[in-house]
Design a protein around this motif. Structure first.
Motif, PDB file in Angstrom:
ATOM      1  N   LEU A  71       0.923  -1.341   0.087  1.00  0.00           N
ATOM      2  CA  LEU A  71       0.046  -0.115  -0.123  1.00  0.00           C
ATOM      3  C   LEU A  71       0.742   1.263   0.083  1.00  0.00           C
ATOM      4  O   LEU A  71       0.811   2.301  -0.834  1.00  0.00           O
ATOM      5  N   GLU A  72       2.052   1.230   0.801  1.00  0.00           N
ATOM      6  CA  GLU A  72       2.823   2.473   0.963  1.00  0.00           C
ATOM      7  C   GLU A  72       3.398   2.656  -0.364  1.00  0.00           C
ATOM      8  O   GLU A  72       3.721   3.533  -0.824  1.00  0.00           O
ATOM      9  N   GLN A  73       3.937   1.398  -1.145  1.00  0.00           N
ATOM     10  CA  GLN A  73       4.607   1.664  -2.418  1.00  0.00           C
ATOM     11  C   GLN A  73       3.511   2.185  -3.382  1.00  0.00           C
ATOM     12  O   GLN A  73       3.921   3.033  -4.391  1.00  0.00           O
ATOM     13  N   ALA A  74       2.388   1.760  -3.410  1.00  0.00           N
ATOM     14  CA  ALA A  74       1.224   2.266  -4.364  1.00  0.00           C
ATOM     15  C   ALA A  74       1.006   3.853  -4.234  1.00  0.00           C
ATOM     16  O   ALA A  74       1.240   4.466  -5.380  1.00  0.00           O
ATOM     17  N   ILE A  75       1.277   4.258  -3.069  1.00  0.00           N
ATOM     18  CA  ILE A  75       0.813   5.811  -2.869  1.00  0.00           C
ATOM     19  C   ILE A  75       2.263   6.484  -3.177  1.00  0.00           C
ATOM     20  O   ILE A  75       2.078   7.435  -4.182  1.00  0.00           O
ATOM     21  N   ILE A  76       3.326   5.964  -2.888  1.00  0.00           N
ATOM     22  CA  ILE A  76       4.543   6.950  -3.135  1.00  0.00           C
ATOM     23  C   ILE A  76       4.699   6.794  -4.812  1.00  0.00           C
ATOM     24  O   ILE A  76       5.330   7.574  -5.397  1.00  0.00           O
ATOM     25  N   THR A  77       4.532   5.494  -5.544  1.00  0.00           N
ATOM     26  CA  THR A  77       4.736   5.573  -6.717  1.00  0.00           C
ATOM     27  C   THR A  77       3.649   6.295  -7.235  1.00  0.00           C
ATOM     28  O   THR A  77       4.029   6.946  -8.613  1.00  0.00           O
ATOM     29  N   ALA A  78       2.215   6.418  -7.075  1.00  0.00           N
ATOM     30  CA  ALA A  78       1.493   7.444  -7.701  1.00  0.00           C
ATOM     31  C   ALA A  78       1.809   8.826  -7.663  1.00  0.00           C
ATOM     32  O   ALA A  78       1.849   9.501  -8.726  1.00  0.00           O
ATOM     33  N   ILE A  79       2.658   9.432  -6.644  1.00  0.00           N
ATOM     34  CA  ILE A  79       3.072  10.669  -6.468  1.00  0.00           C
ATOM     35  C   ILE A  79       4.259  10.865  -7.359  1.00  0.00           C
ATOM     36  O   ILE A  79       4.600  11.934  -8.020  1.00  0.00           O
ATOM     37  N   GLU A  80       4.886   9.873  -7.664  1.00  0.00           N
ATOM     38  CA  GLU A  80       6.169   9.849  -8.354  1.00  0.00           C
ATOM     39  C   GLU A  80       5.749  10.096  -9.831  1.00  0.00           C
ATOM     40  O   GLU A  80       6.529  10.753 -10.665  1.00  0.00           O
ATOM     41  N   ARG A  81       4.630   9.375 -10.307  1.00  0.00           N
ATOM     42  CA  ARG A  81       4.328   9.173 -11.615  1.00  0.00           C
ATOM     43  C   ARG A  81       3.604  10.685 -11.844  1.00  0.00           C
ATOM     44  O   ARG A  81       3.572  11.258 -12.958  1.00  0.00           O
ATOM     45  N   GLN A  82       2.982  11.241 -10.772  1.00  0.00           N
ATOM     46  CA  GLN A  82       2.305  12.407 -10.978  1.00  0.00           C
ATOM     47  C   GLN A  82       3.448  13.658 -11.243  1.00  0.00           C
ATOM     48  O   GLN A  82       3.161  14.508 -12.101  1.00  0.00           O
ATOM     49  N   GLU A  83       4.524  13.481 -10.512  1.00  0.00           N
ATOM     50  CA  GLU A  83       5.657  14.405 -10.658  1.00  0.00           C
ATOM     51  C   GLU A  83       6.000  14.328 -12.088  1.00  0.00           C
ATOM     52  O   GLU A  83       6.334  15.709 -12.758  1.00  0.00           O
ATOM     53  N   GLU A  84       6.156  13.116 -12.685  1.00  0.00           N
ATOM     54  CA  GLU A  84       6.691  13.009 -13.753  1.00  0.00           C
ATOM     55  C   GLU A  84       5.845  13.423 -14.937  1.00  0.00           C
ATOM     56  O   GLU A  84       6.265  14.131 -15.952  1.00  0.00           O
ATOM     57  N   GLU A  85       4.539  13.172 -14.756  1.00  0.00           N
ATOM     58  CA  GLU A  85       3.479  13.413 -15.910  1.00  0.00           C
ATOM     59  C   GLU A  85       3.085  14.817 -15.926  1.00  0.00           C
ATOM     60  O   GLU A  85       2.854  15.288 -16.952  1.00  0.00           O
ATOM     61  N   GLU A  86       3.128  15.526 -14.557  1.00  0.00           N
ATOM     62  CA  GLU A  86       2.616  17.173 -14.684  1.00  0.00           C
ATOM     63  C   GLU A  86       3.605  18.004 -14.399  1.00  0.00           C
ATOM     64  O   GLU A  86       3.736  19.137 -14.524  1.00  0.00           O
ATOM     65  N   GLY A  87       5.108  17.392 -14.246  1.00  0.00           N
ATOM     66  CA  GLY A  87       6.288  18.365 -14.244  1.00  0.00           C
ATOM     67  C   GLY A  87       6.293  19.137 -13.001  1.00  0.00           C
ATOM     68  O   GLY A  87       6.681  20.333 -13.187  1.00  0.00           O
ATOM     69  N   PHE A  88       6.004  18.560 -11.905  1.00  0.00           N
ATOM     70  CA  PHE A  88       6.254  19.314 -10.651  1.00  0.00           C
ATOM     71  C   PHE A  88       7.226  18.750  -9.782  1.00  0.00           C
ATOM     72  O   PHE A  88       7.413  17.294  -9.939  1.00  0.00           O
ATOM     73  N   ALA A  89       7.637  19.355  -8.524  1.00  0.00           N
ATOM     74  CA  ALA A  89       8.436  18.334  -7.615  1.00  0.00           C
ATOM     75  C   ALA A  89       7.454  18.436  -6.440  1.00  0.00           C
ATOM     76  O   ALA A  89       7.053  19.428  -5.868  1.00  0.00           O
ATOM     77  N   ALA A  90       7.404  17.163  -5.845  1.00  0.00           N
ATOM     78  CA  ALA A  90       6.679  16.973  -4.432  1.00  0.00           C
ATOM     79  C   ALA A  90       7.516  17.749  -3.529  1.00  0.00           C
ATOM     80  O   ALA A  90       8.779  17.844  -3.526  1.00  0.00           O
ATOM     81  N   VAL A  91       6.924  17.879  -2.516  1.00  0.00           N
ATOM     82  CA  VAL A  91       7.703  18.828  -1.363  1.00  0.00           C
ATOM     83  C   VAL A  91       7.570  17.821  -0.151  1.00  0.00           C
ATOM     84  O   VAL A  91       6.719  17.060   0.113  1.00  0.00           O
ATOM     85  N   SER A  92       8.408  18.145   1.046  1.00  0.00           N
ATOM     86  CA  SER A  92       8.247  17.514   2.302  1.00  0.00           C
ATOM     87  C   SER A  92       6.898  18.063   2.846  1.00  0.00           C
ATOM     88  O   SER A  92       6.455  18.875   2.328  1.00  0.00           O
ATOM     89  N   PHE A  93       6.413  17.129   3.932  1.00  0.00           N
ATOM     90  CA  PHE A  93       5.490  17.550   4.441  1.00  0.00           C
ATOM     91  C   PHE A  93       5.351  18.874   5.378  1.00  0.00           C
ATOM     92  O   PHE A  93       4.379  19.693   5.414  1.00  0.00           O
ATOM     93  N   GLU A  94       6.426  19.217   5.675  1.00  0.00           N
ATOM     94  CA  GLU A  94       6.731  20.390   6.657  1.00  0.00           C
ATOM     95  C   GLU A  94       6.611  21.528   5.519  1.00  0.00           C
ATOM     96  O   GLU A  94       5.743  22.558   6.019  1.00  0.00           O
TER      97      GLU A  94
END
Length: 327
Positions: A227-250
């Motif tokens: 489950l954790e890997q599915a969420i992490i992968t989804a965010i990484e795919r979104q970064e690649e597809e939409e051209g942005f960088a995810a940020v830290s929770f802080e």
């Protein structure tokens, strides 16, 4: 009071990892809902039902009343930075029992046997909703990974949904980043239980959903790690597809902040601006603003700390008068 420019809004961001994520996992009995939740990073378990009878080594606090939960929740959220050194994942097991504890608390609070008997027969539904919402909002607002566990129940048409009172389910589901439905795979040829599978998107048979467009919608073998890997992968795919960088929770949490609602600071600023406006012979306008927001005959000095939001409106309107003078 922080100033803002309506022409320069903040830009939304996406946070990496599971920190701050809210997850609802539901399904039938013996599918691994509790076991896998307790395998998440640094868990703390709240047993509104007895889900740890066959699981050893899990940190938990006993829940015998809603007051117990309120006490623990207050301690968790009072100094979250310190508490998060020990716990990352908070598990509520399970939603329907969670609701029953809250129901009993509100009924006892108002001296009636049942929620529907309060308010002279009109019921204490709003008070109950507010009580639940405030505790959920407090818990999910400080950056833990929060997992709500629920049982499954078919509706009249036979479609499967999380089981529970809608007044509790609504804030749980609405705030969940992902709702996971677990499905049994039965047993193998040796009569050993096969790990359940997980749906992360709605099907004809069951409700599920995710905020991430690029998430895998099915996990063949449901585990905490998968489950954790599915969420992490989804965010990484979104970064690649939409051209942005995810940020830290802080950084994500900082971007969600608005003005500081500090009572003493607001009172000091209102007093300073109010004095200036009185000196400029605009006392009537000041009184009009104060009474429009606090009530006829009321003065700012009578405002309580619970009225900080009202004080921010008063301060903003007084600042507008000052700005008119400077134009």
């Amino acid at each position: 009071m922080a100033t803002f420019d309506i022409m320069n809004p903040q830009i939304s961001t996406v946070a990496k990892g599971l920190e701050g994520k809210v997850i609802t996992v539901y399904g039938g009995n013996n599918l691994g809902k509790t076991k896998q939740a307790t395998r998440m990073k640094k868990p703390l378990y709240f047993p509104f039902e007895r889900g740890l009878n066959a699981i050893a080594g899990v940190p938990y606090f006993p829940i015998n009343s809603w007051a117990d939960f309120k006490k623990y929740n207050k301690a968790l959220t009072k100094d979250p930075a310190k508490v998060k050194e020990k716990y990352n994942t908070i598990i509520i097991d399970e939603v329907d029992a969670f609701a029953k504890y809250a129901t009993r608390y509100v009924a006892n609070q108002y001296g009636v046997d049942r929620i529907k008997d309060g308010n002279e027969g009109f019921g204490l539904w709003k008070e109950y909703e507010t009580e639940v919402w405030e505790e959920i909002n407090k818990l999910i607002g400080v950056g833990f990974t929060v997992i709500f566990i629920a049982h499954a129940q078919p509706n009249k048409e036979g479609k499967i949904f999380p089981k529970g009172d809608k007044r509790v389910l609504a804030p749980v589901i609405d705030n969940s980043d992902i709702v996971v439905y677990l499905e049994s795979n039965g047993v193998d040829e040796n009569n050993q239980v096969i790990k359940s599978s997980a749906w992360l998107a709605e099907t004809e048979n069951a409700f599920a959903r995710s905020r991430w467009d690029y998430i895998d919608t099915f996990i063949e073998e449901y585990t905490a790690e998968n489950l954790e890997q599915a969420i992490i992968t989804a965010i990484e795919r979104q970064e690649e597809e939409e051209g942005f960088a995810a940020v830290s929770f802080e950084d994500f949490q900082e971007s969600q902040q608005s003005e500081d609602l500090d009572y003493d600071s607001l009172m000091a600023q209102i007093t300073e601006i109010g004095t200036q406006l009185h000196e400029d012979d605009r006392a009537e306008e000041v009184t009009e603003i104060v009474e429009r927001n606090l009530g006829a005959g009321k003065k700012v000095g009578q405002a309580t700390k619970k009225q900080v939001e009202v004080l921010t409106v008063i301060l903003s309107e007084l600042q507008e008068l000052i700005e008119e003078d400077s134009e």
